[in-house]
Motif scaffolding. Structure first.
Motif, PDB file in Angstrom:
ATOM      1  N   TRP A 181       0.831  -1.199   0.000  1.00  0.00           N
ATOM      2  CA  TRP A 181       0.000   0.000   0.000  1.00  0.00           C
ATOM      3  C   TRP A 181       0.865   1.247   0.000  1.00  0.00           C
ATOM      4  O   TRP A 181       0.655   2.175  -0.790  1.00  0.00           O
ATOM      5  CB  TRP A 181      -0.924   0.030   1.216  1.00  0.00           C
ATOM      6  CG  TRP A 181      -1.848  -1.127   1.406  1.00  0.00           C
ATOM      7  CD1 TRP A 181      -2.079  -1.811   2.562  1.00  0.00           C
ATOM      8  CD2 TRP A 181      -2.724  -1.734   0.428  1.00  0.00           C
ATOM      9  NE1 TRP A 181      -3.008  -2.801   2.375  1.00  0.00           N
ATOM     10  CE2 TRP A 181      -3.422  -2.775   1.073  1.00  0.00           C
ATOM     11  CE3 TRP A 181      -2.953  -1.501  -0.923  1.00  0.00           C
ATOM     12  CZ2 TRP A 181      -4.338  -3.578   0.417  1.00  0.00           C
ATOM     13  CZ3 TRP A 181      -3.866  -2.303  -1.588  1.00  0.00           C
ATOM     14  CH2 TRP A 181      -4.554  -3.323  -0.915  1.00  0.00           C
ATOM     15  N   TYR A 182       1.845   1.303   0.927  1.00  0.00           N
ATOM     16  CA  TYR A 182       2.565   2.570   1.000  1.00  0.00           C
ATOM     17  C   TYR A 182       3.710   2.677   0.012  1.00  0.00           C
ATOM     18  O   TYR A 182       4.161   3.787  -0.292  1.00  0.00           O
ATOM     19  CB  TYR A 182       3.000   2.938   2.434  1.00  0.00           C
ATOM     20  CG  TYR A 182       3.766   1.951   3.251  1.00  0.00           C
ATOM     21  CD1 TYR A 182       5.111   1.760   3.058  1.00  0.00           C
ATOM     22  CD2 TYR A 182       3.149   1.272   4.304  1.00  0.00           C
ATOM     23  CE1 TYR A 182       5.826   0.897   3.866  1.00  0.00           C
ATOM     24  CE2 TYR A 182       3.858   0.412   5.121  1.00  0.00           C
ATOM     25  CZ  TYR A 182       5.194   0.225   4.899  1.00  0.00           C
ATOM     26  OH  TYR A 182       5.905  -0.631   5.696  1.00  0.00           O
ATOM     27  N   ALA A 186       3.645   6.006  -2.185  1.00  0.00           N
ATOM     28  CA  ALA A 186       4.833   6.859  -2.300  1.00  0.00           C
ATOM     29  C   ALA A 186       5.253   7.021  -3.751  1.00  0.00           C
ATOM     30  O   ALA A 186       5.704   8.102  -4.161  1.00  0.00           O
ATOM     31  CB  ALA A 186       5.979   6.267  -1.474  1.00  0.00           C
ATOM     32  N   ALA A 187       5.100   5.959  -4.554  1.00  0.00           N
ATOM     33  CA  ALA A 187       5.469   6.044  -5.970  1.00  0.00           C
ATOM     34  C   ALA A 187       4.561   7.021  -6.716  1.00  0.00           C
ATOM     35  O   ALA A 187       5.004   7.719  -7.636  1.00  0.00           O
ATOM     36  CB  ALA A 187       5.393   4.661  -6.607  1.00  0.00           C
ATOM     37  N   LEU A 188       3.291   7.086  -6.322  1.00  0.00           N
ATOM     38  CA  LEU A 188       2.379   8.045  -6.947  1.00  0.00           C
ATOM     39  C   LEU A 188       2.762   9.480  -6.596  1.00  0.00           C
ATOM     40  O   LEU A 188       2.590  10.397  -7.397  1.00  0.00           O
ATOM     41  CB  LEU A 188       0.945   7.767  -6.496  1.00  0.00           C
ATOM     42  CG  LEU A 188       0.284   6.533  -7.109  1.00  0.00           C
ATOM     43  CD1 LEU A 188      -0.978   6.165  -6.337  1.00  0.00           C
ATOM     44  CD2 LEU A 188      -0.043   6.772  -8.579  1.00  0.00           C
ATOM     45  N   PHE A 189       3.315   9.679  -5.389  1.00  0.00           N
ATOM     46  CA  PHE A 189       3.667  11.025  -4.948  1.00  0.00           C
ATOM     47  C   PHE A 189       5.054  11.465  -5.401  1.00  0.00           C
ATOM     48  O   PHE A 189       5.280  12.646  -5.638  1.00  0.00           O
ATOM     49  CB  PHE A 189       3.595  11.118  -3.426  1.00  0.00           C
ATOM     50  CG  PHE A 189       2.215  10.937  -2.857  1.00  0.00           C
ATOM     51  CD1 PHE A 189       1.114  11.505  -3.463  1.00  0.00           C
ATOM     52  CD2 PHE A 189       2.020  10.189  -1.701  1.00  0.00           C
ATOM     53  CE1 PHE A 189      -0.157  11.343  -2.942  1.00  0.00           C
ATOM     54  CE2 PHE A 189       0.755  10.017  -1.162  1.00  0.00           C
ATOM     55  CZ  PHE A 189      -0.340  10.594  -1.790  1.00  0.00           C
ATOM     56  N   ALA A 190       5.992  10.523  -5.504  1.00  0.00           N
ATOM     57  CA  ALA A 190       7.397  10.901  -5.695  1.00  0.00           C
ATOM     58  C   ALA A 190       8.046  10.268  -6.918  1.00  0.00           C
ATOM     59  O   ALA A 190       9.263  10.332  -7.061  1.00  0.00           O
ATOM     60  CB  ALA A 190       8.200  10.533  -4.431  1.00  0.00           C
ATOM     61  N   ASP A 191       7.272   9.657  -7.785  1.00  0.00           N
ATOM     62  CA  ASP A 191       7.801   9.104  -9.030  1.00  0.00           C
ATOM     63  C   ASP A 191       8.953   8.129  -8.759  1.00  0.00           C
ATOM     64  O   ASP A 191      10.041   8.238  -9.340  1.00  0.00           O
ATOM     65  CB  ASP A 191       8.266  10.239  -9.954  1.00  0.00           C
ATOM     66  CG  ASP A 191       8.510   9.751 -11.381  1.00  0.00           C
ATOM     67  OD1 ASP A 191       7.886   8.752 -11.779  1.00  0.00           O
ATOM     68  OD2 ASP A 191       9.330  10.365 -12.090  1.00  0.00           O
ATOM     69  N   LEU A 192       8.721   7.172  -7.871  1.00  0.00           N
ATOM     70  CA  LEU A 192       9.741   6.197  -7.515  1.00  0.00           C
ATOM     71  C   LEU A 192       9.760   5.031  -8.500  1.00  0.00           C
ATOM     72  O   LEU A 192       8.797   4.784  -9.218  1.00  0.00           O
ATOM     73  CB  LEU A 192       9.469   5.649  -6.113  1.00  0.00           C
ATOM     74  CG  LEU A 192       9.351   6.660  -4.973  1.00  0.00           C
ATOM     75  CD1 LEU A 192       9.058   5.954  -3.666  1.00  0.00           C
ATOM     76  CD2 LEU A 192      10.615   7.499  -4.859  1.00  0.00           C
ATOM     77  N   ASP A 216       2.526   1.066 -13.855  1.00  0.00           N
ATOM     78  CA  ASP A 216       3.271   0.057 -14.612  1.00  0.00           C
ATOM     79  C   ASP A 216       4.542   0.645 -15.223  1.00  0.00           C
ATOM     80  O   ASP A 216       5.540  -0.055 -15.411  1.00  0.00           O
ATOM     81  CB  ASP A 216       2.391  -0.557 -15.706  1.00  0.00           C
ATOM     82  CG  ASP A 216       1.690   0.488 -16.549  1.00  0.00           C
ATOM     83  OD1 ASP A 216       1.057   1.378 -15.962  1.00  0.00           O
ATOM     84  OD2 ASP A 216       1.760   0.404 -17.790  1.00  0.00           O
ATOM     85  N   GLY A 217       4.533   1.955 -15.519  1.00  0.00           N
ATOM     86  CA  GLY A 217       5.726   2.597 -16.056  1.00  0.00           C
ATOM     87  C   GLY A 217       6.838   2.749 -15.037  1.00  0.00           C
ATOM     88  O   GLY A 217       7.982   3.036 -15.408  1.00  0.00           O
ATOM     89  N   ALA A 218       6.529   2.537 -13.757  1.00  0.00           N
ATOM     90  CA  ALA A 218       7.545   2.658 -12.708  1.00  0.00           C
ATOM     91  C   ALA A 218       8.327   1.363 -12.519  1.00  0.00           C
ATOM     92  O   ALA A 218       9.336   1.361 -11.802  1.00  0.00           O
ATOM     93  CB  ALA A 218       6.890   3.040 -11.381  1.00  0.00           C
ATOM     94  N   LEU A 219       7.882   0.263 -13.129  1.00  0.00           N
ATOM     95  CA  LEU A 219       8.517  -1.028 -12.916  1.00  0.00           C
ATOM     96  C   LEU A 219       9.888  -1.102 -13.583  1.00  0.00           C
ATOM     97  O   LEU A 219      10.078  -0.648 -14.713  1.00  0.00           O
ATOM     98  CB  LEU A 219       7.626  -2.150 -13.441  1.00  0.00           C
ATOM     99  CG  LEU A 219       6.425  -2.501 -12.562  1.00  0.00           C
ATOM    100  CD1 LEU A 219       5.483  -3.443 -13.290  1.00  0.00           C
ATOM    101  CD2 LEU A 219       6.906  -3.128 -11.258  1.00  0.00           C
ATOM    102  N   ALA A 254      -6.336   6.180  -7.811  1.00  0.00           N
ATOM    103  CA  ALA A 254      -5.428   5.149  -8.315  1.00  0.00           C
ATOM    104  C   ALA A 254      -5.766   3.763  -7.765  1.00  0.00           C
ATOM    105  O   ALA A 254      -5.757   2.771  -8.502  1.00  0.00           O
ATOM    106  CB  ALA A 254      -3.988   5.517  -7.957  1.00  0.00           C
ATOM    107  N   PHE A 255      -6.051   3.688  -6.467  1.00  0.00           N
ATOM    108  CA  PHE A 255      -6.220   2.385  -5.824  1.00  0.00           C
ATOM    109  C   PHE A 255      -7.608   1.787  -6.017  1.00  0.00           C
ATOM    110  O   PHE A 255      -7.762   0.567  -6.086  1.00  0.00           O
ATOM    111  CB  PHE A 255      -5.942   2.498  -4.324  1.00  0.00           C
ATOM    112  CG  PHE A 255      -4.488   2.714  -3.982  1.00  0.00           C
ATOM    113  CD1 PHE A 255      -3.515   2.783  -4.970  1.00  0.00           C
ATOM    114  CD2 PHE A 255      -4.087   2.858  -2.664  1.00  0.00           C
ATOM    115  CE1 PHE A 255      -2.173   2.981  -4.653  1.00  0.00           C
ATOM    116  CE2 PHE A 255      -2.749   3.056  -2.340  1.00  0.00           C
ATOM    117  CZ  PHE A 255      -1.800   3.124  -3.339  1.00  0.00           C
TER     118      PHE A 255
END
Length: 454
Positions: A181-182, A186-192, A216-219, A254-255
Motif C-alpha cells: 500500500w505505502y 509513495a510512488a504516486l507522490f514521488a515518481d519512484l 506500470d511505467g515505474a517497474l 489510483a487504488f
C-alpha cells in the motif's frame, strides 16, 4: 591536535628532505602494520590519517630531493600509499553505500550517496597518482601496485553506478502484504521506481495492481540491494502535509479506480455482515512470525472488544485467526477472509480495498483499531479513521500522525484505554458522511469524508 595541525607541524619542522623521507617511510610502515586489525574500533581512521600524512610528507620531500636514489624511494613510497588509499576508499564506498541505502528518509539516502560519490572520486584520484609515480619508476612491482589502485578505483565507481533506485514490491505471502500500500502510494507522490522479484507467488497480482494504479511505467528489472522501505512513510507524510485532500484523492483514484465493488463482493459482504445494523469498528488481529513482539495480545483484544460494545458499536474481527471465545454475540468474524478466492484473484489488492469501502459506506464501518500491522495502512490512506497501538512511539508510522487524516498513534501507557474509549465515542457520535454519491462510477475519484474532527 587535529590531523591538519599534525601534518602542518611536520612539514614546518622537518626541513631536511632526508628527515621527511624517513618520517614518510616510518608512517607507511606503521600503516602497513595495522592492516590486519582495520576492523577494530578507531583503527581504520588512524590508518587513513597515516596514509594522508605519508602522501603529504613524501610529496614535500620529493620536491626537495637531490639524489636519484632518494627520489626513487619516495616514488615507491607514494605508489604504495596512493594504492592503499584507493583500496581503502573502495572499502569506504562499499560500507557507506550500505548505510546510505538503509537511511530513514530519502533525503538522508541521497545525502549518503553523495558522500559515496566523493569517496569514489578520492579512489580515482589516488589511482591516477599511483599510475604517475609507477610510470616514473618503471618497474614491475610499481606497475602491479598501480594496477591494484586502478582496480580499486573502478570498483568504487561501480558501487556508485550500480546503486539500485528501485523499491521492492513484495509479492510473496511470507512478506508484509500491507507494505505494498505505502510503496504504491509513495510512488504516486514521488515518481519512484519499483521492482518485483520474478516468480514470486503473487507476482501477477502485484503487477495487475500497479497497472490498475497507473504505475506500470515505474517497474524496473529486479536487482539486489533495493532502496529501503523506511523512506516510504516519510514521502507519504510529506505529500499529505502539503495537501491532505489532494493526496487522499490521488490515492483513492489510483487504488479504487472508477468502478464500484463487484456484485459478488457486495453479495459476500452482505451475507457476512448484513444482519448487524449497528455501526462497526474493525479490530485487527496479527499473529505472524515476523516481529512477534508486535503481535496481538488476546487479553488486550478482549478489552478492546468490550470497549467497542460499550460504546454502542459492533466489532468486526479482521486479519489473522482469533479464538472463537473472543468473538462476542453480535460481532462479525472476518478473520482469514483474505484467503478466500474472492480476495486471491488477479485483482486481489483492489478487491481488499473495495471490501473496506463496502463495509464503510453500506454497513456502518466507522474506524479501525489494531497493532502496527501494515495491513491497516491501505484503508487508513483511503480515509478510514485509524487507531494503531504500539509499545513505544513508532519512528516510521508516527510521521503520519497529524498528516494523514484520522490517523492516530496510541502508545500503551497508563490511561491508554481511556484514550481509545473517548475516540470510540467520537466515532459513534460523528460517523463519516459522503459528499458525493458512492454508487456513481465517478464517485471513487472524488469521494471525500466529512464529519470527523480530524
Amino acid at each position: 591536535m587535529n590531523k591538519e595541525d599534525t601534518v602542518t607541524r611536520l612539514l614546518n619542522n622537518e626541513n631536511e628532505s632526508g628527515e621527511l623521507t624517513q618520517k614518510a617511510v616510518t608512517l607507511l610502515a606503521e600503516a602497513g602494520a595495522v592492516q590486519g586489525t582495520l576492523h577494530l574500533p578507531g583503527v581504520r581512521d588512524a590508518y587513513r590519517s597515516r596514509l594522508e600524512q605519508v602522501v603529504l610528507l613524501a610529496g614535500q620531500a620529493l620536491g626537495n630531493a637531490v639524489e636519484s636514489r632518494e627520489a626513487a624511494l619516495l616514488h615507491w613510497v607514494l605508489v604504495q600509499a596512493c594504492a592503499a588509499r584507493a583500496e581503502d576508499a573502495r572499502y569506504g564506498a562499499g560500507q557507506l553505500s550500505r548505510g546510505a541505502q538503509r537511511a530513514p528518509t530519502l533525503e538522508d539516502c541521497n545525502d549518503g550517496w553523495q558522500r559515496v560519490e566523493q569517496i569514489a572520486s578520492t579512489a580515482e584520484e589516488a589511482a591516477l597518482a599511483a599510475a604517475g609515480f609507477a610510470q616514473r619508476l618503471n618497474t614491475d612491482k610499481a606497475r602491479a601496485m598501480a594496477l591494484r589502485a586502478e582496480v580499486a578505483a573502478k570498483s568504487a565507481r561501480k558501487t556508485v553506478q550500480e546503486r539500485n533506485l528501485a523499491y521492492t514490491f513484495h509479492a510473496d505471502p511470507g512478506f508484509s502484504f500491507g507494505e505494498g500500500w505505502y510503496l504504491a502510494a509513495a510512488a504516486l507522490f514521488a515518481d519512484l521506481s519499483i521492482q518485483i522479484r520474478p516468480g514470486a507467488a503473487h507476482e501477477l497480482q502485484a503487477r495487475r495492481f500497479l497497472f490498475d494504479a497507473g504505475l506500470d511505467g515505474a517497474l524496473r528489472p529486479y536487482r539486489s540491494r533495493p532502496a529501503s522501505p523506511k523512506h516510504l512513510t516519510h514521502i507519504i507524510a510529506e505529500a499529505f502535509r502539503a495537501d491532505a485532500q489532494q493526496a487522499q484523492g490521488t490515492l483513492r483514484s489510483a487504488f479504487l479506480g472508477d468502478e464500484s465493488p463487484s456484485a459478488p463482493l457486495r453479495a459476500w459482504v452482505d451475507a457476512k455482515v448484513g444482519g448487524t445494523p449497528e455501526q462497526k469498528v474493525l479490530l485487527w488481529v496479527r499473529t505472524g512470525d515476523h516481529h512477534v513482539q508486535r503481535n496481538t495480545c488476546f487479553d488486550e483484544l478482549r478489552q478492546l472488544s468490550e470497549l467497542v460494545v460499550n460504546a454502542g458499536l459492533s466489532p468486526i474481527f479482521f486479519g489473522d485467526n482469533v479464538p472463537r471465545e473472543l468473538v462476542p454475540p453480535g460481532a462479525v468474524n472476518l478473520t482469514l477472509c483474505w484467503k478466500e478466492p474472492l480476495f486471491q484473484g488477479p485483482d486481489m489488492r483492489r478487491a481488499q480495498l473495495h471490501l473496506f469501502e463496502e463495509l464503510r459506506w453500506h454497513h456502518g464501518l466507522v474506524g479501525q483499531i489494531g497493532v502496527t500491522t501494515a495491513g491497516m495502512d491501505g484503508p487508513a490512506l483511503m480515509g478510514l479513521p485509524t487507531l494503531y497501538l504500539t509499545q513505544e512511539r513508532n519512528g516510521r508510522l508516527g510521521k503520519w500522525v497529524g498528516a494523514v487524516p484520522g490517523y492516530q498513534e496510541v502508545v500503551r501507557e497508563p490511561g491508554y484505554f481511556a484514550t481509545i474509549c473517548a475516540t470510540l465515542h467520537q466515532w459513534q457520535q460523528c460517523p463519516p458522511r459522503i459528499r458525493q454519491g458512492y454508487h456513481s462510477t465517478a464517485g471513487h475519484r472524488s469521494l471525500a469524508v466529512t464529519g470527523i474532527p480530524w
